[in-house]
Design an enzyme around this catalytic site. Structure first.
Site, PDB file in Angstrom:
ATOM      1  N   ASN A   1     -12.275 -30.292   7.386  1.00  0.00           N
ATOM      2  CA  ASN A   1     -13.206 -29.892   6.321  1.00  0.00           C
ATOM      3  C   ASN A   1     -13.018 -30.831   5.142  1.00  0.00           C
ATOM      4  O   ASN A   1     -12.023 -31.546   5.068  1.00  0.00           O
ATOM      5  CB  ASN A   1     -12.989 -28.416   5.911  1.00  0.00           C
ATOM      6  CG  ASN A   1     -11.551 -27.998   6.020  1.00  0.00           C
ATOM      7  OD1 ASN A   1     -10.736 -28.360   5.176  1.00  0.00           O
ATOM      8  ND2 ASN A   1     -11.214 -27.282   7.088  1.00  0.00           N
TER       9      ASN A   1
ATOM     10  N   GLU B   1     -10.629 -23.059   4.946  1.00  0.00           N
ATOM     11  CA  GLU B   1      -9.537 -23.709   4.213  1.00  0.00           C
ATOM     12  C   GLU B   1      -9.855 -23.853   2.719  1.00  0.00           C
ATOM     13  O   GLU B   1      -9.180 -24.596   2.001  1.00  0.00           O
ATOM     14  CB  GLU B   1      -9.193 -25.078   4.817  1.00  0.00           C
ATOM     15  CG  GLU B   1      -8.611 -25.010   6.219  1.00  0.00           C
ATOM     16  CD  GLU B   1      -7.206 -24.409   6.300  1.00  0.00           C
ATOM     17  OE1 GLU B   1      -6.689 -23.926   5.278  1.00  0.00           O
ATOM     18  OE2 GLU B   1      -6.652 -24.415   7.414  1.00  0.00           O
TER      19      GLU B   1
ATOM     20  N   SER C   1     -15.816 -23.264   4.132  1.00  0.00           N
ATOM     21  CA  SER C   1     -14.688 -23.500   5.042  1.00  0.00           C
ATOM     22  C   SER C   1     -13.588 -22.478   4.826  1.00  0.00           C
ATOM     23  O   SER C   1     -13.290 -22.102   3.683  1.00  0.00           O
ATOM     24  CB  SER C   1     -14.140 -24.901   4.790  1.00  0.00           C
ATOM     25  OG  SER C   1     -12.864 -25.022   5.360  1.00  0.00           O
TER      26      SER C   1
ATOM     27  N   HIS D   1      -9.574 -32.845   4.871  1.00  0.00           N
ATOM     28  CA  HIS D   1      -8.576 -32.286   5.798  1.00  0.00           C
ATOM     29  C   HIS D   1      -8.999 -32.640   7.222  1.00  0.00           C
ATOM     30  O   HIS D   1     -10.136 -32.374   7.603  1.00  0.00           O
ATOM     31  CB  HIS D   1      -8.507 -30.772   5.617  1.00  0.00           C
ATOM     32  CG  HIS D   1      -7.774 -30.078   6.723  1.00  0.00           C
ATOM     33  ND1 HIS D   1      -6.522 -30.475   7.151  1.00  0.00           N
ATOM     34  CD2 HIS D   1      -8.118 -29.027   7.509  1.00  0.00           C
ATOM     35  CE1 HIS D   1      -6.135 -29.689   8.135  1.00  0.00           C
ATOM     36  NE2 HIS D   1      -7.089 -28.810   8.386  1.00  0.00           N
TER      37      HIS D   1
HETATM   38 ZN   LIG Z   1      -7.150 -27.528  10.033  1.00  0.00          ZN
END
Ligand SMILES: [Zn+2]
Length: 217
Positions: free
Chosen positions: A34, A80, A78, A99
């Site tokens: 992401n 994250e 995302s 990432h």
């Molecule tokens: Zn990951």
């Protein structure tokens, strides 16, 4: 809706394009990885959760406040997001975060080994690429571990048993760092496979960091 009607069209388009590049450049597989970019003091744009990169359109890309509230975009951010927000909060110099699960760098992440400067291009990230302790993906604990590893000056860290996080002044630069980390990880892996690579001293990395600021310009 035309592009003029879409707020932050250029940045949200860049998120779409770099998302597709993650796959083209073998930095991730499927919907993994992401990326995000800072829009202003209070907002970022981040890739959406669970949508194939080929299908993401600029209007889909969520715009999120630093408290996590989604203010634009029809999709979920995302998973994250907490890690991205943690980096922007801790590092005012950061304008873009990437990432990846790029395979050579992630090999070292799974060993729990930092990547040393066996190639001069590692200077894009610092004297080494450090590695965090293991934390579950998509948790605030992973974000805390990542910002602790990045500290005030590293542009990349390995996430133990997981992947790579890069952070730099812009999304363009963070993406370049992600490519450099994977390249240096591959060279280090190959060098270790047939011998013992020589590691460049920290003084040389410091000298290189000044020179690399103009790399590719
Ligand atoms: Zn990951």
């Amino acid at each position: 809706m035309t592009s003029r009607d879409i707020p932050h069209y250029e940045t949200r388009t860049a998120i779409c394009e770099y998302g597709r590049s993650l796959l083209d450049d073998d930095l991730t597989t499927g919907t993994g990885g992401n990326l995000s970019a800072r829009l202003d003091e209070d907002r970022i744009a981040i890739s959406p959760s669970g949508i194939p990169y080929a299908d993401i359109k600029p209007a889909d890309v969520p715009v999120v406040r630093t408290d996590g509230t989604v203010v634009e975009g029809e999709t979920e951010p995302s998973t994250e997001l907490p890690m991205h927000l943690a980096v922007y909060e801790r590092r005012s110099d950061v304008g873009g975060v990437v990432h990846t699960h790029s395979p050579y760098a992630t090999t070292f992440a799974s060993l729990g080994e930092a990547i040393p400067a066996s190639h001069y291009l590692l200077a894009f990230t610092g004297s080494e690429v450090p590695v965090t302790g293991y934390e579950t993906h998509a948790t605030e604990a992973l974000g805390d571990a990542a910002v602790d590893a990045l500290g005030e000056s590293y542009n990349a860290t390995l996430l133990r048993n997981h992947g790579v996080l890069t952070a730099d002044g812009s999304l363009d630069d963070a993406y370049t760092v992600a490519q450099m980390v994977e390249y240096c990880a591959r060279i280090h892996y190959q060098a270790r496979a047939i011998g013992e690579p020589e590691i460049l001293p920290d003084e040389e990395i410091d000298r290189l960091r000044g020179k690399l600021d103009s790399y590719g310009q």
